[in-house]
Design a protein around this motif. Structure first.
Motif, PDB file in Angstrom:
ATOM      1  N   GLU A 150      35.213   6.752  20.968  1.00 27.73           N
ATOM      2  CA  GLU A 150      34.728   5.947  22.085  1.00 27.73           C
ATOM      3  C   GLU A 150      33.616   5.022  21.596  1.00 27.73           C
ATOM      4  OE1 GLU A 150      34.566   8.425  25.908  1.00 27.73           O
ATOM      5  OE2 GLU A 150      34.325   9.927  24.331  1.00 27.73           O
ATOM      6  N   GLN A 151      32.976   4.354  22.538  1.00 28.41           N
ATOM      7  CA  GLN A 151      31.885   3.461  22.159  1.00 28.41           C
ATOM      8  C   GLN A 151      30.787   4.218  21.412  1.00 28.41           C
ATOM      9  OE1 GLN A 151      29.672   1.687  25.388  1.00 28.41           O
ATOM     10  NE2 GLN A 151      28.790   0.118  24.076  1.00 28.41           N
ATOM     11  N   ASN A 152      30.449   5.428  21.884  1.00 28.37           N
ATOM     12  CA  ASN A 152      29.339   6.139  21.247  1.00 28.37           C
ATOM     13  C   ASN A 152      29.557   7.651  21.242  1.00 28.37           C
ATOM     14  OD1 ASN A 152      26.965   6.423  19.861  1.00 28.37           O
ATOM     15  ND2 ASN A 152      25.627   5.759  21.518  1.00 28.37           N
ATOM     16  N   ARG A 153      30.799   8.061  21.039  1.00 28.27           N
ATOM     17  CA  ARG A 153      31.130   9.476  20.948  1.00 28.27           C
ATOM     18  C   ARG A 153      32.463   9.618  20.246  1.00 28.27           C
ATOM     19  NH1 ARG A 153      31.945  13.092  26.399  1.00 28.27           N
ATOM     20  NH2 ARG A 153      33.616  11.555  26.681  1.00 28.27           N
ATOM     21  N   VAL A 154      32.685  10.768  19.600  1.00 24.75           N
ATOM     22  CA  VAL A 154      33.967  11.052  18.964  1.00 24.75           C
ATOM     23  C   VAL A 154      34.455  12.411  19.447  1.00 24.75           C
ATOM     24  CG1 VAL A 154      35.218  11.349  16.794  1.00 24.75           C
ATOM     25  CG2 VAL A 154      33.316   9.715  16.912  1.00 24.75           C
ATOM     26  N   LEU A 155      35.691  12.457  19.934  1.00 23.49           N
ATOM     27  CA  LEU A 155      36.323  13.686  20.377  1.00 23.49           C
ATOM     28  C   LEU A 155      37.565  13.952  19.537  1.00 23.49           C
ATOM     29  CD1 LEU A 155      36.255  13.153  24.261  1.00 23.49           C
ATOM     30  CD2 LEU A 155      34.547  14.333  22.853  1.00 23.49           C
ATOM     31  N   ALA A 156      37.942  15.222  19.428  1.00 24.53           N
ATOM     32  CA  ALA A 156      39.176  15.601  18.745  1.00 24.53           C
ATOM     33  C   ALA A 156      40.006  16.486  19.657  1.00 24.53           C
ATOM     34  CB  ALA A 156      38.871  16.325  17.432  1.00 24.53           C
ATOM     35  N   PHE A 157      41.328  16.310  19.582  1.00 28.14           N
ATOM     36  CA  PHE A 157      42.266  17.058  20.417  1.00 28.14           C
ATOM     37  C   PHE A 157      43.306  17.720  19.512  1.00 28.14           C
ATOM     38  CE2 PHE A 157      40.414  13.718  22.916  1.00 28.14           C
ATOM     39  CZ  PHE A 157      40.180  14.292  24.165  1.00 28.14           C
ATOM     40  N   PRO A 158      43.062  18.970  19.102  1.00 22.80           N
ATOM     41  CA  PRO A 158      44.039  19.672  18.267  1.00 22.80           C
ATOM     42  C   PRO A 158      45.378  19.818  18.984  1.00 22.80           C
ATOM     43  CG  PRO A 158      41.923  20.798  18.238  1.00 22.80           C
ATOM     44  CD  PRO A 158      41.856  19.767  19.321  1.00 22.80           C
ATOM     45  N   ALA A 159      46.472  19.663  18.222  1.00 20.19           N
ATOM     46  CA  ALA A 159      47.827  19.841  18.746  1.00 20.19           C
ATOM     47  C   ALA A 159      48.066  18.992  19.989  1.00 20.19           C
ATOM     48  CB  ALA A 159      48.096  21.313  19.041  1.00 20.19           C
ATOM     49  N   ALA A 160      47.619  17.744  19.957  1.00 23.43           N
ATOM     50  CA  ALA A 160      47.723  16.876  21.134  1.00 23.43           C
ATOM     51  C   ALA A 160      49.165  16.689  21.585  1.00 23.43           C
ATOM     52  CB  ALA A 160      47.091  15.516  20.828  1.00 23.43           C
ATOM     53  N   GLU A 161      50.095  16.597  20.629  1.00 28.26           N
ATOM     54  CA  GLU A 161      51.494  16.413  21.015  1.00 28.26           C
ATOM     55  C   GLU A 161      52.078  17.643  21.698  1.00 28.26           C
ATOM     56  OE1 GLU A 161      54.267  13.664  18.549  1.00 28.26           O
ATOM     57  OE2 GLU A 161      53.084  14.803  17.115  1.00 28.26           O
ATOM     58  N   PHE A 162      51.503  18.782  21.456  1.00 32.63           N
ATOM     59  CA  PHE A 162      51.988  20.016  22.061  1.00 32.63           C
ATOM     60  C   PHE A 162      51.448  20.173  23.479  1.00 32.63           C
ATOM     61  CE2 PHE A 162      51.573  24.570  22.953  1.00 32.63           C
ATOM     62  CZ  PHE A 162      52.877  25.009  22.733  1.00 32.63           C
ATOM     63  N   PHE A 163      50.175  19.827  23.684  1.00 34.09           N
ATOM     64  CA  PHE A 163      49.525  20.085  24.955  1.00 34.09           C
ATOM     65  C   PHE A 163      49.554  18.914  25.928  1.00 34.09           C
ATOM     66  CE2 PHE A 163      47.485  23.299  22.238  1.00 34.09           C
ATOM     67  CZ  PHE A 163      47.622  24.424  23.046  1.00 34.09           C
ATOM     68  N   TYR A 164      49.990  17.738  25.492  1.00 38.55           N
ATOM     69  CA  TYR A 164      49.858  16.568  26.354  1.00 38.55           C
ATOM     70  C   TYR A 164      50.733  16.640  27.603  1.00 38.55           C
ATOM     71  CZ  TYR A 164      54.403  14.329  25.650  1.00 38.55           C
ATOM     72  OH  TYR A 164      55.741  14.031  25.684  1.00 38.55           O
ATOM     73  N   GLU A 165      51.745  17.485  27.608  1.00 38.66           N
ATOM     74  CA  GLU A 165      52.635  17.581  28.762  1.00 38.66           C
ATOM     75  C   GLU A 165      51.871  17.990  30.026  1.00 38.66           C
ATOM     76  OE1 GLU A 165      55.558  16.538  28.891  1.00 38.66           O
ATOM     77  OE2 GLU A 165      56.693  16.921  27.075  1.00 38.66           O
ATOM     78  N   GLY A 166      50.812  18.783  29.866  1.00 34.97           N
ATOM     79  CA  GLY A 166      49.977  19.153  31.006  1.00 34.97           C
ATOM     80  C   GLY A 166      48.698  18.339  31.022  1.00 34.97           C
ATOM     81  N   THR A 167      47.829  18.645  31.965  1.00 37.85           N
ATOM     82  CA  THR A 167      46.560  17.920  32.057  1.00 37.85           C
ATOM     83  C   THR A 167      45.489  18.515  31.149  1.00 37.85           C
ATOM     84  OG1 THR A 167      45.877  19.277  33.928  1.00 37.85           O
ATOM     85  CG2 THR A 167      47.010  17.216  34.433  1.00 37.85           C
ATOM     86  N   ASP A 168      45.709  19.729  30.644  1.00 38.20           N
ATOM     87  CA  ASP A 168      44.697  20.437  29.859  1.00 38.20           C
ATOM     88  C   ASP A 168      45.167  20.676  28.432  1.00 38.20           C
ATOM     89  OD1 ASP A 168      43.171  20.601  32.172  1.00 38.20           O
ATOM     90  OD2 ASP A 168      43.967  22.571  32.712  1.00 38.20           O
ATOM     91  N   GLY A 169      44.218  20.716  27.536  1.00 32.65           N
ATOM     92  CA  GLY A 169      44.468  21.027  26.135  1.00 32.65           C
ATOM     93  C   GLY A 169      43.149  21.126  25.411  1.00 32.65           C
ATOM     94  N   PRO A 170      43.123  21.734  24.229  1.00 32.30           N
ATOM     95  CA  PRO A 170      41.864  21.897  23.497  1.00 32.30           C
ATOM     96  C   PRO A 170      41.188  20.552  23.235  1.00 32.30           C
ATOM     97  CG  PRO A 170      43.659  23.085  22.429  1.00 32.30           C
ATOM     98  CD  PRO A 170      44.271  22.272  23.496  1.00 32.30           C
ATOM     99  N   ALA A 171      39.888  20.495  23.450  1.00 33.64           N
ATOM    100  CA  ALA A 171      39.098  19.290  23.193  1.00 33.64           C
ATOM    101  C   ALA A 171      37.816  19.691  22.490  1.00 33.64           C
ATOM    102  CB  ALA A 171      38.782  18.562  24.493  1.00 33.64           C
ATOM    103  N   VAL A 172      37.448  18.943  21.482  1.00 31.17           N
ATOM    104  CA  VAL A 172      36.290  19.271  20.654  1.00 31.17           C
ATOM    105  C   VAL A 172      35.409  18.040  20.504  1.00 31.17           C
ATOM    106  CG1 VAL A 172      35.538  20.067  18.384  1.00 31.17           C
ATOM    107  CG2 VAL A 172      37.665  20.953  19.366  1.00 31.17           C
ATOM    108  N   VAL A 173      34.113  18.203  20.653  1.00 30.14           N
ATOM    109  CA  VAL A 173      33.173  17.117  20.402  1.00 30.14           C
ATOM    110  C   VAL A 173      32.867  17.074  18.907  1.00 30.14           C
ATOM    111  CG1 VAL A 173      30.883  16.181  20.863  1.00 30.14           C
ATOM    112  CG2 VAL A 173      32.173  17.270  22.704  1.00 30.14           C
ATOM    113  N   VAL A 174      33.253  15.994  18.255  1.00 32.37           N
ATOM    114  CA  VAL A 174      32.992  15.815  16.827  1.00 32.37           C
ATOM    115  C   VAL A 174      31.638  15.140  16.621  1.00 32.37           C
ATOM    116  CG1 VAL A 174      33.821  14.718  14.701  1.00 32.37           C
ATOM    117  CG2 VAL A 174      35.465  15.712  16.321  1.00 32.37           C
TER     118      VAL A 174
END
Length: 424
Positions: A150-174
């Motif tokens: 983002e403009q002033n933050r970085v996030l990571a989403f492990p296994a995004a292709e696996f979890f994207y079907e729903g609204t929730d999935g692992p999210a990590v602040v990098v």
């Protein structure tokens, strides 16, 4: 569970920790912050899934009419792949080919072609429970972790292709909010970050500086933080370092097979219609300086720094791009479905000029790369979004390849992604 999923999830747990609990962005609502914490702890948010973006109707019809005017080389064809509002940077998932799309607003999207007919079946909002701020930069690691800058933050989403079907999935602040750049340096200008995961597994991020030409009293701060350059860090945000400097505002970069990093750079405005040129550059080792702000682009000196001594180690561009055409996204073409001429070459997306007397750009360009590493002359590859009367029918932003080697082109003005394919 597949091995890559297990590895990604284990990684998310290992560096989530206190970073999530401390992410309290001033503009975030408490609910949004709580949602980010919940996702990092594998908890459900309860956020309802927004309605998918319609793929038929007046907008799709209008885009298809525009595409009839776009010229591509013989043997190629361009078609509408998806209607995606505000579509900018794209990241194609390494496992299922789902396309994750960043924007310069507050939403991200996923684009799915379920029946593999090379037309999207579904476009929907990604991670609707998270309050994004200019989530332009998106990139994948080989093991399926999606990074969003983002403009002033970085996030990571492990296994995004696996979890994207729903609204929730692992999210990590990098990188926590306010720590990518000093908050005082946040601006409305040059806010769109981009990223790539390098062959070394590190995260590379470009940090455009907010000025047309920065004042001299910003030099030390920008050199220290990497503003006006490219930084790199470990995937978990540790060991940050400034990788390259002397860059005005890069919104496109990609690694070549030889592990060098190529990038586009938008150059100084207000110096005339025909100068300075845009740049296509190549980083061959850490610490290189690419000449801004002493140069406004190519060999053209800026007025503000015309009497200042130029650093001795400035690296010249590999190719000069049309002045003020605003080359943004780029890729080194690694697919196999295009003719030999294009393999190993570079595609760039020209967003189009905004302050030129006669508008230019709004097209996809191709730059050949020779076996000795030199770049050839840039040439139009897909054009026609800019009419003879100076009207923009669309404005390309980024390019990416699908697993079949076809080329995707995003357009934030039309709100679309196009697919360019080749038939022998």
């Amino acid at each position: 569970m597949k091995p890559f999923l297990m590895a990604a999830l284990a990684a998310s747990v290992s560096f989530a920790g206190a970073a999530l609990a401390q992410d309290t962005t001033a503009g975030d609502t408490k609910a949004k912050v709580d949602n980010l914490e919940k996702l990092g702890s594998f908890k459900q948010t309860g956020v309802a899934e927004p309605a998918p973006i319609p793929q038929t109707g007046r907008r799709a019809d209008a885009i298809n009419r525009t595409l009839q005017k776009i010229k591509v080389p013989d043997g190629f064809k361009i078609e509408l792949y998806a209607v995606v509002p505000d579509a900018r940077a794209m990241a194609v998932g390494p496992n299922a080919g789902v396309v994750f799309v960043g924007t310069r607003k507050s939403k991200m999207y996923t684009v799915t072609d379920r029946d593999k007919d090379r037309v999207a079946d579904e476009v929907k909002v990604y991670a609707p429970g998270i309050d994004f701020k200019i989530p332009n930069g998106v990139c994948f690691s080989r093991d399926g972790v999606l990074t969003v800058v983002e403009q002033n933050r970085v996030l990571a989403f492990p296994a995004a292709e696996f979890f994207y079907e729903g609204t929730d999935g692992p999210a990590v602040v990098v990188v926590k909010q306010g720590e990518l750049i000093p908050p005082a340096e946040e601006s409305y200008n040059h806010t769109a970050r981009i990223c790539r995961i390098g062959p070394d597994g590190k995260l590379y991020v470009s940090l455009g500086q907010p000025y047309n030409v920065p004042p001299k009293d910003k030099a030390d701060l920008y050199a220290k933080t990497g503003i006006g350059g490219i930084i790199r860090m470990d995937a978990d945000g540790k060991n940050r370092e400034v990788y390259a400097t002397g860059i005005r505002n890069s919104v496109g970069m990609d690694f070549a097979p030889d592990k060098t990093l190529w990038f586009t750079d938008n150059q100084v405005d207000g110096m005339g219609d025909d100068q300075p040129p845009g740049e296509l550059n190549q980083i061959t080792k850490p610490g290189q300086n690419f000449g801004f702000p002493w140069y406004g682009g190519g060999g053209v000196r800026t007025v503000e720094y015309k009497d200042d001594k130029i650093p001795a180690d400035v690296v010249a561009p590999k190719a000069e791009l049309p002045p003020h055409a605003a080359d943004l996204g780029m890729i080194v073409y690694k697919g196999k479905s295009f003719p030999e001429k294009y393999r190993g070459g570079i595609f760039t997306a020209e967003h189009g000029s905004w302050n030129r007397t006669t508008p230019i750009g709004a097209r996809v360009m191709f730059v050949p790369v020779n076996k000795d590493g030199t770049a050839g002359k840039p040439e139009p590859f897909a054009e026609g979004w800019l009419t003879e009367g100076g009207e923009y029918l669309g404005r390309p932003v980024d390019v990416a390849t699908l697993p079949d080697g076809s080329l995707l082109v995003s357009d934030d003005t039309a709100g679309a992604i196009y697919r360019i394919s080749y038939e022998k």
